[in-house]
Scaffold this active site. Structure first.
Site, PDB file in Angstrom:
ATOM      1  N   GLY A   1      74.195 -24.240 -67.222  1.00 52.48           N
ATOM      2  CA  GLY A   1      72.788 -23.878 -67.278  1.00 52.48           C
ATOM      3  C   GLY A   1      72.216 -23.339 -65.987  1.00 52.48           C
TER       4      GLY A   1
ATOM      5  CB  ALA B   1      80.198 -17.991 -70.612  1.00 56.58           C
TER       6      ALA B   1
ATOM      7  CG  ASP C   1      74.906 -26.376 -74.791  1.00 55.34           C
ATOM      8  OD1 ASP C   1      75.730 -27.216 -75.188  1.00 55.34           O
ATOM      9  OD2 ASP C   1      74.879 -25.953 -73.621  1.00 55.34           O
TER      10      ASP C   1
ATOM     11  CE  LYS D   1      73.871 -25.532 -70.829  1.00 52.88           C
ATOM     12  NZ  LYS D   1      75.252 -25.940 -71.155  1.00 52.88           N
TER      13      LYS D   1
END
Length: 512
Positions: free
Chosen positions: A189, A217, A277, A309
């Site tokens: 992130g 990624a 995610d 994130k």
């Protein structure tokens, strides 16, 4: 005539329930797809009414595939089944082999997906069955997406542990024959945060074993494997990976080639385009891969920042506890490090640009980004603290000594030589555009999400040379018209998308 009555060059007679394999120069990515002639004698199109898949069997191997009907006999004839490259590889057949084909029933595990959508908790046995079918490529991408979205809506800590255990059991599990195998991982992130490529050679130079496996990624402009591929080959199989670790004490490879938690690779392939995610999937993914790779001790970096994130410390602590709960359940020694991440780390964003930063740090160059260097040294020190022979509190000092003496750089060169030459060109995209400040002032903030988005639009990580390089960091002065970052791209369309996005919102805020 004595002997075999078939003439030379003729295909063998195939039983009525079979077709012969015909490989096709098509790549359907993860999806299992087969081509059938409209007039094939085994599975006529009308028999597929209400059935979305066919069962394809070659010897002891069985998979489900989405059928496509072909009217061109030059592509696939009535007695043939056209096999795109992924299916051809998974079945392990050769051209002309007999393939049994029949309409297929949906996997029973899809009933578990429906239960999950309805908000039910699933059992350990349920998750074992799900991961078996995921690893066996029995689900379509649409079905995988339904499972991911259902889990994102509701998943208990016990289910997260069950999924992690099941993912570990669905693939290979490496055993290095040593009481301590260490690793370091970041949840991601933060653009440019390539500390693993500095930590790994430091730790190996000290003498600890660190078989570093990484994913490509998912939602970022580069993963550790993408950036390492700028230096060396990363798609090693298990035997090659073992050879590198035995010779060098460490490696940095893509985990997908060594069949570690293969169900996770399937989930990631669908998570990536959907940008899913969730904390639960993240925990299961990371810890299953680390355990399957044979790690016994792990340092986990959880960056926290306004555009990371994880946005606040409370959320970070919740995630930390979930990681610790699952790690305890699978017998992994884990230390979670919550780190501050207000902006991207280093200057490069994108595989080649990030590799340039890593090399500068390892080589001890004066222009090396200090934030990347200091974080890598600190994290490497935490990993070295696992060594019972090292005096408590001495890890960071030892890590710095190994970096500044050149030992880490020498070890990185040794690892790269053992893994093999990089298959990609080590150059930045030739198309460049500078994004400039609109006013005088200081850089007040840099939005990690926006920077990552612009870099991805420029083509990273698919194009390794695409991305952007930061020319100003937070707190630095800038005058109107001076560049704050430079976009690199290779394809005109990607270049245009990135410039347009940066024009709408550069992600860089200037305060007077």
């Amino acid at each position: 005539m004595d002997g075999d009555s078939s003439s030379a060059g003729q295909r063998p007679t195939i039983a009525p329930a079979t077709l012969v394999a015909r490989p096709l120069a098509l790549d359907t990515f993860r999806e299992n797809v087969v081509l059938l002639a409209r007039n094939n004698p085994v599975v006529r199109p009308e028999r597929l009414a209400g059935v979305r898949k066919v069962e394809v069997v070659a010897g002891s191997l069985r998979l489900l595939a989405v059928p496509m009907i072909c009217d061109d006999p030059s592509v696939v004839g009535p007695g043939e089944i056209g096999l795109p490259q992924p299916v051809f590889r998974r079945l392990g057949v050769t051209s002309g082999d007999a393939i049994h084909v029949a309409p297929a029933r949906a996997p029973k595990t899809l009933d578990l997906v429906k239960a999950k959508i309805a908000g039910e908790s699933l059992t350990d046995d349920d998750y074992r069955a799900i991961t078996r079918d995921l690893a066996g490529h029995q689900w379509s991408d649409m079905e995988v997406a339904a499972f991911l979205v259902a889990c994102a809506a509701f998943m208990t800590t016990e289910e997260t542990l069950a999924l992690t255990r099941a993912m570990i059991g669905a693939g290979a599990r490496l055993d290095w024959g040593r009481p301590m195998v260490v690793d370091k991982h970041c949840i991601g992130g933060i653009p440019g945060n390539r500390t693993s490529l500095i930590v790994t050679p430091i730790v190996a130079a000290h003498g600890l074993t660190m078989p570093k496996t990484s994913s490509r990624a998912i939602t970022s402009p580069a993963g550790t494997a993408d950036t390492m591929e700028v230096f060396a080959r990363v798609d090693l199989n298990e035997a090659e990976m073992r050879s590198v670790v035995e010779a060098c004490g460490a490696c940095v490879v893509w985990g997908g080639r060594v069949n570690l938690s293969p169900a996770d690779d399937v989930l990631i392939s669908v998570e990536r385009p959907l940008s899913i995610d969730t904390p639960e999937q993240m925990v299961a993914s990371i810890l299953s891969k680390k355990t399957a790779a044979g790690s016994t001790h792990l340092i986990l970096d959880v960056p926290v920042g306004p555009t990371a994130k994880v946005r606040d410390r409370r959320s970070a602590l919740r995630l930390k506890k979930l990681f610790e709960y699952v790690a305890d359940g699978i017998g992994l020694s884990l230390e979670v490090m919550i780190t501050e991440a207000p902006e991207p780390i280093g200057r490069g964003v994108g595989p080649v640009l990030e590799a340039r930063d890593v090399e500068a740090v390892l080589a001890g160059r004066a222009d090396a980004p200090s934030d990347l260097k200091e974080k890598a040294v600190w994290l490497a020190g935490r990993v070295l603290e696992f060594d019972p022979a090292l005096h408590g509190g001495a890890g960071e000092r030892r890590a710095r000594d190994l970096l500044e003496s050149g030992a880490a750089m020498a070890k990185m060169e040794e690892i790269c030589a053992a893994q093999g030459a990089s298959p990609i060109a080590r150059r930045t995209g030739a198309l460049t555009h500078e994004v400039c400040a609109a006013t005088d002032g200081h850089v007040a903030s840099i939005d990690c999400l926006r920077i990552a988005s612009v870099a991805r639009l420029a083509g990273a990580p698919t194009d390794p040379g695409a991305g952007l390089e930061l020319l100003r960091k937070m707190g630095e002065p800038v005058r109107a018209g001076e560049p704050v970052y430079r976009i690199h791209a290779s394809e005109p369309a990607d270049f245009g998308f990135a410039i347009e996005a940066a024009g709408e919102d550069s992600g860089v805020r200037i305060s007077r």
